[in-house]
Design a protein around this motif. Structure first.
Motif, short mmCIF file in Angstrom:
data_model
loop_
_atom_site.label_atom_id
_atom_site.label_comp_id
_atom_site.label_asym_id
_atom_site.label_seq_id
_atom_site.Cartn_x
_atom_site.Cartn_y
_atom_site.Cartn_z
N ALA A 1 -2.20 -9.07 11.34
CA ALA A 1 -2.43 -7.70 11.83
C ALA A 1 -1.97 -6.67 10.80
CB ALA A 1 -1.69 -7.49 13.14
N TYR A 2 -0.85 -6.93 10.14
CA TYR A 2 -0.34 -5.95 9.18
C TYR A 2 -1.12 -5.96 7.87
CZ TYR A 2 2.76 -3.36 6.16
OH TYR A 2 3.27 -2.45 5.28
N LEU A 3 -1.37 -7.14 7.34
CA LEU A 3 -2.03 -7.23 6.04
C LEU A 3 -3.51 -6.83 6.09
CD1 LEU A 3 -0.44 -10.50 4.66
CD2 LEU A 3 0.09 -8.14 4.01
N LEU A 4 -4.17 -7.21 7.15
CA LEU A 4 -5.61 -6.91 7.24
C LEU A 4 -5.90 -5.59 7.94
CD1 LEU A 4 -7.00 -10.45 8.12
CD2 LEU A 4 -6.79 -9.38 5.88
N LYS A 5 -4.85 -4.94 8.44
CA LYS A 5 -5.00 -3.65 9.13
C LYS A 5 -6.06 -3.72 10.23
CE LYS A 5 -2.51 -1.20 6.03
NZ LYS A 5 -1.19 -1.72 5.98
N LYS A 6 -6.07 -4.85 10.93
CA LYS A 6 -7.02 -5.05 12.02
C LYS A 6 -6.50 -4.47 13.31
CE LYS A 6 -10.06 -7.64 9.88
NZ LYS A 6 -11.44 -7.33 9.73
#
Length: 157
Positions: free
Chosen positions: A130-135
């Motif tokens: 969730a944090y790295l892909l900004k999903k």
């Protein structure tokens, strides 16, 4: 998203990541080795309240220091007043692994595998994704955070 919301979210991600890492460390570190005599083995019938009325048996070993669940195979091998060796985790005081002294192999309770290893790893994967892909995964992240809180409560009880 505003900067204050982003900092707030990052703070909670860090908090739950830290909790997950602590649970994983508690599971993977060797822990205190204890050798104790088995006082009793209790066979409990666990019944499901559904239409089929299914059930299974669980086995609980009691020693002078700890009570913990073991597999049915180990329960059938236990003899009266036999010694059992087990490793107790440092932080949560849970039995990580156990073995009868006459056997070479040790076992880990399946519930301990889920609470000590699987749940924290799933939380870490979900939060990093969730944090790295900004999903937009806020619902999944929230569910995993609630499950980690429940896991912590289960470990502390």
């Amino acid at each position: 998203m505003s900067k204050s919301q982003d900092k707030f979210r990052l703070f909670f991600y860090g908090l739950f990541t830290l909790a997950s890492v602590i649970i994983l460390l508690d599971f993977f570190l060797p822990g205190r080795k204890v050798v104790d005599e088995i006082v009793s083995v209790q066979k409990e019938r666990q019944q499901y309240y559904n239409a089929a009325r299914n059930f299974h048996y669980s086995y609980k070993v009691s020693t002078s220091q700890h009570d913990f669940y073991i597999s049915g195979d180990y329960a059938q091998e236990i003899e009266a007043n036999e010694k059992i060796g087990y490793a107790v985790s440092w932080i949560f005081n849970e039995v990580n692994t156990y073995r009868l002294l006459r056997f070479e192999d040790s076992e880990t309770n399946s519930l301990r595998l889920i609470t000590g290893m699987l749940m924290p790893i799933l939380v870490l994967i979900t939060m990093s994704t969730a944090y790295l892909l900004k999903k937009k995964m806020s619902t999944l992240v929230f569910v995993m955070q609630v499950l980690l809180i429940v896991d912590l409560v289960l470990l502390l009880i």
